[in-house]
Design a protein around this motif. Structure first.
Motif, PDB file in Angstrom:
ATOM      1  N   ASP A   1     -20.347  52.139  56.204  1.00 16.36           N
ATOM      2  CA  ASP A   1     -19.626  51.703  57.405  1.00 16.36           C
ATOM      3  C   ASP A   1     -18.226  51.258  57.001  1.00 16.36           C
ATOM      4  OD1 ASP A   1     -18.698  50.474  59.753  1.00 16.36           O
ATOM      5  OD2 ASP A   1     -20.699  49.791  60.305  1.00 16.36           O
ATOM      6  N   ASP A   2     -17.222  51.970  57.498  1.00 19.50           N
ATOM      7  CA  ASP A   2     -15.854  51.706  57.033  1.00 19.50           C
ATOM      8  C   ASP A   2     -15.112  50.673  57.881  1.00 19.50           C
ATOM      9  OD1 ASP A   2     -15.079  53.061  59.342  1.00 19.50           O
ATOM     10  OD2 ASP A   2     -13.679  54.400  58.334  1.00 19.50           O
ATOM     11  N   GLN A   3     -15.814  50.005  58.822  1.00 14.60           N
ATOM     12  CA  GLN A   3     -15.116  48.995  59.621  1.00 14.60           C
ATOM     13  C   GLN A   3     -16.085  47.930  60.119  1.00 14.60           C
ATOM     14  OE1 GLN A   3     -12.224  48.256  63.472  1.00 14.60           O
ATOM     15  NE2 GLN A   3     -13.246  50.219  63.289  1.00 14.60           N
ATOM     16  N   VAL A   4     -16.068  46.774  59.457  1.00 13.50           N
ATOM     17  CA  VAL A   4     -16.889  45.647  59.899  1.00 13.50           C
ATOM     18  C   VAL A   4     -16.078  44.356  59.822  1.00 13.50           C
ATOM     19  CG1 VAL A   4     -18.990  46.783  59.025  1.00 13.50           C
ATOM     20  CG2 VAL A   4     -17.874  45.035  57.620  1.00 13.50           C
ATOM     21  N   HIS A   5     -16.539  43.376  60.577  1.00 16.43           N
ATOM     22  CA  HIS A   5     -15.963  42.031  60.548  1.00 16.43           C
ATOM     23  C   HIS A   5     -17.114  41.070  60.279  1.00 16.43           C
ATOM     24  CE1 HIS A   5     -12.173  43.444  62.524  1.00 16.43           C
ATOM     25  NE2 HIS A   5     -13.009  44.328  63.047  1.00 16.43           N
ATOM     26  N   PHE A   6     -17.221  40.582  59.055  1.00 23.05           N
ATOM     27  CA  PHE A   6     -18.351  39.722  58.682  1.00 23.05           C
ATOM     28  C   PHE A   6     -17.999  38.230  58.752  1.00 23.05           C
ATOM     29  CE2 PHE A   6     -21.194  42.860  56.074  1.00 23.05           C
ATOM     30  CZ  PHE A   6     -21.446  43.569  57.242  1.00 23.05           C
ATOM     31  N   ARG A   7     -16.745  37.903  59.135  1.00 21.83           N
ATOM     32  CA  ARG A   7     -16.336  36.562  59.565  1.00 21.83           C
ATOM     33  C   ARG A   7     -16.184  35.514  58.466  1.00 21.83           C
ATOM     34  NH1 ARG A   7     -14.220  38.637  63.923  1.00 21.83           N
ATOM     35  NH2 ARG A   7     -15.637  39.020  65.660  1.00 21.83           N
TER      36      ARG A   7
ATOM     37  N   MET B   1     -12.922  43.781  57.231  1.00 19.76           N
ATOM     38  CA  MET B   1     -11.559  43.664  57.724  1.00 19.76           C
ATOM     39  C   MET B   1     -10.919  42.303  57.415  1.00 19.76           C
ATOM     40  SD  MET B   1     -10.490  46.437  58.912  1.00 19.76           S
ATOM     41  CE  MET B   1     -11.249  48.058  58.977  1.00 19.76           C
ATOM     42  N   PRO B   2      -9.569  42.215  57.475  1.00 15.73           N
ATOM     43  CA  PRO B   2      -8.852  41.036  56.963  1.00 15.73           C
ATOM     44  C   PRO B   2      -8.641  39.899  57.954  1.00 15.73           C
ATOM     45  CG  PRO B   2      -7.282  42.754  57.493  1.00 15.73           C
ATOM     46  CD  PRO B   2      -8.645  43.345  57.726  1.00 15.73           C
ATOM     47  N   ASN B   3      -9.089  40.027  59.212  1.00 18.64           N
ATOM     48  CA  ASN B   3      -8.780  38.987  60.199  1.00 18.64           C
ATOM     49  C   ASN B   3      -9.810  37.853  60.161  1.00 18.64           C
ATOM     50  OD1 ASN B   3     -10.499  41.007  61.201  1.00 18.64           O
ATOM     51  ND2 ASN B   3      -9.998  40.563  63.319  1.00 18.64           N
ATOM     52  N   THR B   4      -9.912  37.247  58.969  1.00 23.76           N
ATOM     53  CA  THR B   4     -10.743  36.059  58.764  1.00 23.76           C
ATOM     54  C   THR B   4      -9.815  34.839  58.736  1.00 23.76           C
ATOM     55  OG1 THR B   4     -10.651  36.633  56.411  1.00 23.76           O
ATOM     56  CG2 THR B   4     -12.662  37.201  57.581  1.00 23.76           C
ATOM     57  N   ASN B   5     -10.318  33.707  58.285  1.00 18.81           N
ATOM     58  CA  ASN B   5      -9.491  32.503  58.211  1.00 18.81           C
ATOM     59  C   ASN B   5      -9.727  31.798  56.873  1.00 18.81           C
ATOM     60  OD1 ASN B   5      -7.846  30.363  58.828  1.00 18.81           O
ATOM     61  ND2 ASN B   5      -9.340  29.340  60.141  1.00 18.81           N
ATOM     62  N   PRO B   6      -8.804  31.871  55.911  1.00 17.75           N
ATOM     63  CA  PRO B   6      -7.473  32.463  56.055  1.00 17.75           C
ATOM     64  C   PRO B   6      -7.517  33.991  56.120  1.00 17.75           C
ATOM     65  CG  PRO B   6      -7.835  31.823  53.783  1.00 17.75           C
ATOM     66  CD  PRO B   6      -9.014  31.303  54.558  1.00 17.75           C
TER      67      PRO B   6
ATOM     68  N   MET C   1      -7.136  44.946  52.563  1.00 12.89           N
ATOM     69  CA  MET C   1      -6.014  44.004  52.496  1.00 12.89           C
ATOM     70  C   MET C   1      -5.247  44.116  53.808  1.00 12.89           C
ATOM     71  SD  MET C   1      -4.264  41.873  50.546  1.00 12.89           S
ATOM     72  CE  MET C   1      -2.643  41.426  49.895  1.00 12.89           C
ATOM     73  N   GLY C   2      -4.885  42.984  54.413  1.00 15.83           N
ATOM     74  CA  GLY C   2      -4.199  42.998  55.695  1.00 15.83           C
ATOM     75  C   GLY C   2      -2.689  43.012  55.557  1.00 15.83           C
ATOM     76  N   ALA C   3      -2.045  43.795  56.397  1.00 21.26           N
ATOM     77  CA  ALA C   3      -0.579  43.851  56.421  1.00 21.26           C
ATOM     78  C   ALA C   3      -0.036  42.870  57.448  1.00 21.26           C
ATOM     79  CB  ALA C   3      -0.116  45.265  56.756  1.00 21.26           C
ATOM     80  N   THR C   4       1.155  42.340  57.162  1.00 20.50           N
ATOM     81  CA  THR C   4       1.900  41.531  58.121  1.00 20.50           C
ATOM     82  C   THR C   4       3.320  42.086  58.176  1.00 20.50           C
ATOM     83  OG1 THR C   4       2.785  39.909  56.546  1.00 20.50           O
ATOM     84  CG2 THR C   4       0.560  39.507  57.396  1.00 20.50           C
ATOM     85  N   ASN C   5       4.152  41.447  58.967  1.00 22.00           N
ATOM     86  CA  ASN C   5       5.550  41.880  59.051  1.00 22.00           C
ATOM     87  C   ASN C   5       6.331  41.604  57.772  1.00 22.00           C
ATOM     88  OD1 ASN C   5       5.771  43.032  61.677  1.00 22.00           O
ATOM     89  ND2 ASN C   5       5.732  40.986  62.585  1.00 22.00           N
TER      90      ASN C   5
END
Length: 445
Positions: free
Chosen positions: A60-66, A94-99, A126-130
């Motif tokens: 599975d190439d896209q999960v959010h495990f939190r 995916m990278p949208n965890t905290n941090p 790895m997550g990209a930002t501006n």
């Protein structure tokens, strides 16, 4: 040694009766018509798989495990258990965890957590930002699945909206870039339009009109245009509209630099079900029309879209309350994704061989994963045994995700996941999770 005897092997476009020998962590031998040596039989733990299907483990190439930071709704341990119970032996998180996973230190911390907690094999985006291009360039492409860019905002507020930053990332990052594509400008305009009609309490049924086909296409087409301009290896996640499919080519995966993913919820639900399931089927991008669903399935079958995944994203039920602007987007799917697709097989909408291609083979090829995704001698023994004729009903009691709900509750599938093997060990057996740990995926780049 473990000998899985007399299974129907679904692998590389064929379904053949055979037996597979697991020794240490690899597939040591595959037997079709030839006789299995008596010494092998005597020295092995025998699993009689007559009447069962043997598949490569799902990737599975896209999960959010939190985890870290959002563990009240899910964590690596709970969600990887759900994965294993569903026949998913490898995941990419995916990278949208905290941090947020936007520094090498944060990325390494996730790998450390998974090495201690994960019941499945793993990698992390790895997550990209501006403004984190220097961190992105530190990523080791042999150890990390890819770079994730949110070209539309979703859970976690990681929107990359600076045009110069986007072009820099697309032109200077040499590894695979995966994108969430929805136009923020169009979404905001649609929200204002429906606020005039409903105020702050816009009904859930308007979610696919706010996050519309136009919003998806505008962003996806921008990503494809950038990729062509910069020579980027681009993978667009969770395609949800018929309109977007024109951006993808119907040719072999090995010849593509731009690829696309379909998710099981966009292949199973339609906007007609907002009336009964409400926010339980609220995802970003939104579940849309029956016509969109049928077009996406056809694109998967034709080869225009390349992989099937989940976008597994658990929330607590109280976080799913409210209208379009309040209810969280996302839901748990990884435990039942393979069963969803095999149900479509039973409905004669897709073949089991194509399901295996899109959920097992293609993710391994697309991400260049080392020796996984196939039933081949010398490959890691990540396998799943499916009973194609044993009904299974989704109930709150058998859901393993920490959030303990599913949009599929009450659904009876005609297939059951019998056993899952991870690196040659029996990790899941008829409802029981064994104490087997996964390992980090490696990539041939």
């Amino acid at each position: 040694m473990i000998l899985i005897k007399n299974a129907t092997l679904i692998n590389e476009g064929k379904s053949l009766l055979g037996s597979v020998l697991l020794k240490d962590n690899i597939i040591s031998a595959i037997y079709f018509s030839e006789e299995i040596p008596e010494q092998i039989i005597n020295q092995s733990q025998i699993i009689d798989a007559e009447g069962l299907w043997l598949l490569p483990g799902v990737i599975d190439d896209q999960v959010h495990f939190r985890e870290p930071g959002l563990v009240h709704k899910g964590n690596i341990e709970s969600e990887s258990k759900a994965a294993i119970a569903g026949g998913v032996t490898s995941f990419m998180e995916m990278p949208n965890t905290n941090p947020q996973t936007i520094t090498i230190d944060a990325l390494n911390y996730k790998f450390e957590l998974a090495s201690q907690k994960s019941y499945a094999n793993y990698s992390f985006f790895m997550g990209a930002t501006n403004d984190n291009i220097k961190e992105l360039k530190k990523v080791n492409p042999k150890e990390v699945c890819g770079i994730k860019i949110f070209m539309g905002s979703s859970t976690g507020n990681m929107l990359v909206d600076n045009k110069k930053a986007l072009e820099t990332i697309f032109s200077e990052i040499e590894m695979l870039i995966a994108t969430h594509c929805e136009s923020e400008e169009i979404i905001k305009s649609n929200i204002q339009k429906y606020k005039l009609k409903f105020g702050e309490n816009i009904p859930i049924s308007y979610h696919p009109l706010i996050r519309s086909a136009e919003a998806c296409y505008a962003s996806s087409s921008e990503a494809v245009e950038l990729a062509h301009k910069c020579g980027t290896r681009l993978h667009i996640l969770h395609l949800s509209t018929e309109k977007e499919l024109s951006l993808f080519e119907n040719k072999p995966l090995s010849q593509k630099k731009v690829t696309g993913e379909a998710c099981v919820h966009h292949l199973w639900f339609t906007d007609a079900e907002y009336e009964t399931l409400s926010s339980k089927i609220k995802w970003n991008p939104a579940v849309k029309t029956k016509q969109d669903r049928e077009a996406i399935l056809e694109a998967v079958k034709q080869g225009r879209l390349d992989v099937i995944a989940t976008d597994h994203a658990p929330h607590l039920m109280d976080e799913k309350e409210g209208g379009c602007l309040q209810a969280a987007s996302g839901g748990p799917l990884i435990q039942h994704s393979l069963q969803i697709m095999l149900e479509l097989v039973k409905q004669n909408k897709i073949t089991k061989e194509v399901v295996v291609e899109k959920m097992c083979h293609a993710p391994a090829e697309l991400f260049q994963i080392y020796k996984r995704g196939y039933i081949r001698k010398g490959y890691y023994a990540d396998l799943v045994l499916v009973n194609p004729n044993k009904p299974y009903t989704v109930t709150q009691e058998n859901i393993l995700s920490k959030c303990k709900w599913s949009p599929l509750e009450g659904k009876t599938f005609t297939t059951s996941i019998e056993k899952t093997f991870l690196n040659g060990k029996l990790a899941f057996d008829k409802g029981t999770i064994n104490q087997v740990r996964g390992e980090a995926l490696s990539f041939e780049r």
